[in-house]
Design a protein around this motif. Structure first.
Motif, short mmCIF file in Angstrom:
data_model
loop_
_atom_site.label_atom_id
_atom_site.label_comp_id
_atom_site.label_asym_id
_atom_site.label_seq_id
_atom_site.Cartn_x
_atom_site.Cartn_y
_atom_site.Cartn_z
N UNK A 1 7.05 23.56 -8.14
CA UNK A 1 7.84 24.66 -7.40
C UNK A 1 6.57 25.06 -6.30
N UNK A 2 5.28 25.38 -7.02
CA UNK A 2 4.16 25.50 -5.91
C UNK A 2 3.69 24.61 -4.96
N UNK A 3 3.60 23.53 -5.49
CA UNK A 3 3.33 22.33 -4.68
C UNK A 3 4.16 22.05 -3.59
N UNK A 4 5.33 22.23 -3.83
CA UNK A 4 6.29 22.10 -2.67
C UNK A 4 6.17 23.21 -1.58
N UNK A 5 6.05 24.31 -2.28
CA UNK A 5 5.69 25.32 -1.11
C UNK A 5 4.40 25.00 -0.50
N UNK A 6 3.41 24.63 -0.94
CA UNK A 6 2.18 24.12 -0.17
C UNK A 6 2.29 23.22 0.69
N UNK A 7 3.44 22.11 0.53
CA UNK A 7 3.56 21.02 1.48
C UNK A 7 4.73 21.32 2.35
N UNK A 8 5.32 22.75 2.30
CA UNK A 8 6.34 22.99 2.96
C UNK A 8 7.49 22.00 3.12
N UNK A 9 7.94 21.65 1.90
CA UNK A 9 9.01 20.74 1.59
C UNK A 9 9.83 21.34 0.38
N UNK A 10 10.95 20.95 0.44
CA UNK A 10 12.02 21.24 -0.67
C UNK A 10 11.41 20.68 -2.19
N UNK A 11 11.76 21.25 -3.17
CA UNK A 11 11.19 20.69 -4.48
C UNK A 11 12.00 19.52 -4.82
N UNK A 12 13.05 19.33 -4.47
CA UNK A 12 13.96 17.93 -4.76
C UNK A 12 13.46 16.91 -4.12
N UNK B 1 0.80 -1.28 -0.07
CA UNK B 1 0.02 0.04 -0.08
C UNK B 1 0.67 1.17 0.01
N UNK B 2 0.65 2.48 -0.95
CA UNK B 2 1.47 3.47 -1.00
C UNK B 2 1.16 4.29 0.34
N UNK B 3 2.33 5.00 0.82
CA UNK B 3 2.21 5.77 1.62
C UNK B 3 1.26 6.92 1.50
N UNK B 4 0.54 7.17 2.40
CA UNK B 4 -0.55 8.40 2.20
C UNK B 4 0.24 9.83 2.19
N UNK B 5 1.47 9.76 2.63
CA UNK B 5 2.41 11.10 2.52
C UNK B 5 2.54 11.20 0.86
N UNK B 6 2.85 9.97 0.36
CA UNK B 6 3.28 10.18 -1.13
C UNK B 6 1.95 10.64 -1.89
N UNK B 7 0.93 9.84 -1.41
CA UNK B 7 -0.53 10.26 -2.28
C UNK B 7 -0.80 11.73 -2.07
N UNK B 8 -0.75 12.27 -0.77
CA UNK B 8 -0.70 13.66 -0.84
C UNK B 8 0.19 14.65 -1.44
#
Length: 344
Positions: free
Chosen positions: A45-56, A26-33
């Protein structure tokens, strides 16, 4: 009895939504989010900002999800990001999983969706002040009061989860029950006696315990819900010539208390905060000053914002008014003293 033949399991095809997305795990729900966020923005870039993570880090998570599912979810160029056909098919399934996770987490918030039920024993006692302060500290939390029982009676509800908190003498509970409950010392309450207004001792501002020798004093004998109080009275009366009054019907309400007192004329053991009753006087006991140890009690391990508010309110009031400083030479059983100094 003959053994039943082994059950044959019918073969079936993949259910809707399985097929190419039937991953080995089962995939991790963090990955699904992460996937759903990129699918909504179509911009890493915008998605990374919404999730508060680095783009890499976000790109690594998407690649990991693609490996686990065995499909490519996004078509990437230097100018744009778009969903592949497999990515478009995955979006509604991923959203349903995330919605279910959010609902589960909301349901598991301690005390979510229900009030905290607190047994205060009787109106006008100290617990009502603590409840009022708790409501001020946590106005968003619904705290409901009931007035039904002593701590012995309330303990069954605490252990069953039908009651969230109560007040009383914790040392008066059986050891096996105490092991399943938690407590926070609140106050050493001074004990008093309720007398008919024309009782020979009613004119005294304080009643020495020795003056009650030969008197029958009611302390809840026969009431199964207040055994901890009756047992404390027995300890106090022992060796002082004070007789524990026999069981009597429980008087509920001011009118019934006044009627029973006028008929029986039996002094009643109480605490100094006991509400005034018509036709009676309340006198503190002295020589020595007997104390009734009061604790806030709840089920060990129970979590509810109402319990947190009650604990904070009790601690604040105890500190402000010195509730946990017993007067010198006061009477208190050794076991109660140990419980009150040990805390929760």
């Amino acid at each position: 009895m003959p053994a039943l033949p082994p059950r044959r399991v019918a073969q079936r095809g993949p259910a809707v939504g399985e097929g190419r997305f039937a991953a080995r795990r089962h995939p991790d729900t963090r990955l699904l989010r992460a996937f759903v966020t990129v699918a909504e923005d179509l911009h890493f870039t915008r998605a990374a900002a919404r999730l508060y993570v680095a783009q890499q880090a976000l790109s690594r998570d998407i690649r990991r999800l693609e490996r686990e599912l065995g499909v490519e979810l996004f078509a990437r160029t230097t100018r744009q990001v778009s969903l592949t056909a497999d990515g478009e098919r995955l979006v509604p399934y991923a959203r349903r999983v995330l919605d279910a996770q959010d609902e589960l987490l909301a349901a598991c918030v301690p005390g979510a969706g229900r009030p905290a039920l607190v047994d205060l024993n009787s109106p006008g006692l100290l617990g009502a002040r603590i409840l009022a302060r708790a409501r001020e500290l946590a106005p968003e939390c619904e705290l409901m009061a009931r007035y039904e029982s002593g701590l012995t009676g309330a303990a069954a509800g605490l252990l069953a989860g039908s009651l969230d908190a109560s007040f009383g003498r914790f040392a008066g509970l059986p050891a096996a029950v105490r092991a399943r409950l938690a407590q926070q010392p609140v106050r050493y309450e001074r004990m008093a006696v309720v007398l008919p207004g024309d009782h020979p001792l009613a004119h005294l501002p304080e009643v020495p315990l020795g003056a009650l020798a030969g008197e029958r004093v009611y302390a809840g004998a026969g009431n199964p819900g207040t055994r901890e109080w009756t047992e404390l009275a027995q300890r106090l009366f022992e060796g002082r010539g004070i007789v524990l009054a026999p069981p009597a019907p429980l008087a509920v309400g001011v009118d019934e208390f006044r009627r029973v007192m006028a008929k029986s004329r039996t002094p009643v053991l109480a605490v100094l905060d006991f509400p005034a009753m018509p036709g009676t006087v309340l006198r503190p006991l002295v020589d020595p000053v007997p104390l009734s140890p009061l604790s806030l009690v709840w089920r060990r391990g129970a979590r509810h914002p109402g319990i947190d508010a009650l604990r904070a309110a009790a601690a604040a009031l105890a500190a402000e008014e010195g509730w946990l400083r017993p007067p010198p030479g006061a009477w208190l059983p050794d076991e109660d003293r140990r419980v009150m100094t040990a805390g929760a």
